[in-house]
Design an enzyme around this catalytic site. Sequence first.
Site, PDB file in Angstrom:
ATOM      1  N   GLU A   1       7.035  -2.936  -6.400  1.00  0.00           N
ATOM      2  CA  GLU A   1       6.215  -3.376  -7.538  1.00  0.00           C
ATOM      3  C   GLU A   1       6.929  -4.470  -8.329  1.00  0.00           C
ATOM      4  O   GLU A   1       6.295  -5.353  -8.898  1.00  0.00           O
ATOM      5  CB  GLU A   1       5.831  -2.201  -8.435  1.00  0.00           C
TER       6      GLU A   1
ATOM      7  N   HIS B   1       6.020  -7.769  -6.928  1.00  0.00           N
ATOM      8  CA  HIS B   1       4.744  -8.242  -7.491  1.00  0.00           C
ATOM      9  C   HIS B   1       4.966  -8.745  -8.916  1.00  0.00           C
ATOM     10  O   HIS B   1       4.432  -9.776  -9.320  1.00  0.00           O
ATOM     11  CB  HIS B   1       3.727  -7.092  -7.538  1.00  0.00           C
TER      12      HIS B   1
HETATM   13 ZN    ZN Z   1       1.933  -4.211  -2.910  1.00  0.00          ZN
END
Ligand code: ZN
Length: 498
Positions: A262, A265
């Site tokens: 994450e 991202h």
């Molecule tokens: Zn992902």
Amino acid sequence: MGQHYEEFIRRVKELADLGHAQGMLSWDQETYMPPRGAGPRARSLGTLAGIYHERLTDPALVALVEKLRAGDLQGDAEVNLRYVERDQRRALKIPRELVVELSQTQSLAHEVWVEARKKSDFPLFRPWLEKLLGLQQEVAHRVGFEGSIYNAFLDQFEPYARIETVAPLLEQLRLRLVPLVKGIAAAGLRPAVGILDREFPVDRQEAFGRRVLADLGFDLERGRLDVSVHPFCSSTSPEDVRLTTRYSARQLTSALFGIIHEAGHGLYEQGLPADVEGTPVGGSVSLGIHESQSRLWENMIGRSRDFWEHYLPVLREYFPDQLKGVEVDAFYAAVNQVAPSLIRVEADEVTYNLHILLRFELEQALVEERVSVAELPELWDEKMVSYLGIRPPDAAKGVLQDTHWSIGLIGYFPTYSLGNLYAAQFFAQAQKEMPGLMAGVAQGDLLCLKGWLNRQVHTKGRRLNAGELVQAVTGEGLQVEYFAEYLEEKYGELYHLR
Ligand code: ZN
């Protein structure tokens, strides 16, 4: 043109603000909302979605887009116009009743899917999937497409990608993966994964996760880390990027690699160009490019031997008893265990893409009406046997396992595999340009790669589409070779295949 463009941007930023409000309500729903809040929250989200649709298709904005289209916009202005026009054209072609029916069917189908998965009862879900598929096909026909109808589905998640290019890439990938998986199985080596099966107190896991986040350069003045059932990254601006993970005391790797994934991202979102925030050009390119950032950090860095060379001693400070006597090689082998498994989200780096291929082939055949919904469970099981050599014991561990189709996300799955391919190609290029990259990682330097990704990918926003971006960064179009070679080399060594 100046005045029209200013008014256009004012309206576009207002749409972005509405999107932010929706995003924040959804984030809260997954993190802190009390269970009884679900009803009112669904209404608020529905109302905002309605207002968004009205503003996007407002005749005044439609007229502005037409006027600007007649002019000759360049650079960022052209990108902004093109993406708004795309969304607007789609919204205008779908009548409000169809939008409402689709949204309601998705909510209901999802609830039935939850029940069906619990009971492992595909026939219960079947009529809902049929209805959802029919509505989505109607949307596709109204929106229009070239070539296969699947292009209309794929384009929502991976703009400008086409099945005609994606399918051969994924088929090439399959041809490389199947023998690798077989070779690993035949090698008969079993890493000592028992070293991960200990009690790892959750507060210590979180402390270590936050340490890695800081080392990655994820800015907690402009972001958060919270807990949710399904980990995700949600962003309303480069100044407000929120990550979630989930902890389990007996599963050290699940939260840890979840955080790194994450964070990949999140670093992308924090690295987007802040000066054009709230306009399309300031956004991310596609789901595939987004996933390339998370996969690169999670797997190519986070599951590398170099990373653990530095971080295992650090991790041992947090878990001195649990990791006493555990050496880097054993730890590295344990976090890279390859074994065919039934569940996609638990799959390792090598077998993962075979799970995606299976879904991609089935959903493509479904929307092209080459197979029926009723045939899905049997076809699913046959492909599992053919690709991974295992047969699901029931529908819950087979065709019913993923939520995507139940909420209408058809055409989404290939973006996961595209993400892996983009990641490997970017990673190879980064190493070519910075030969000491991994030696630095072994010393705990993660900022060198972050800086490179900031410059090469993040700050470009949406100025290039995915195909153009990979060409600009690596000098060639998307190739299977980089990812296949990366896997063959890493796992060839781990499983003594050569
Ligand atoms: Zn992902």
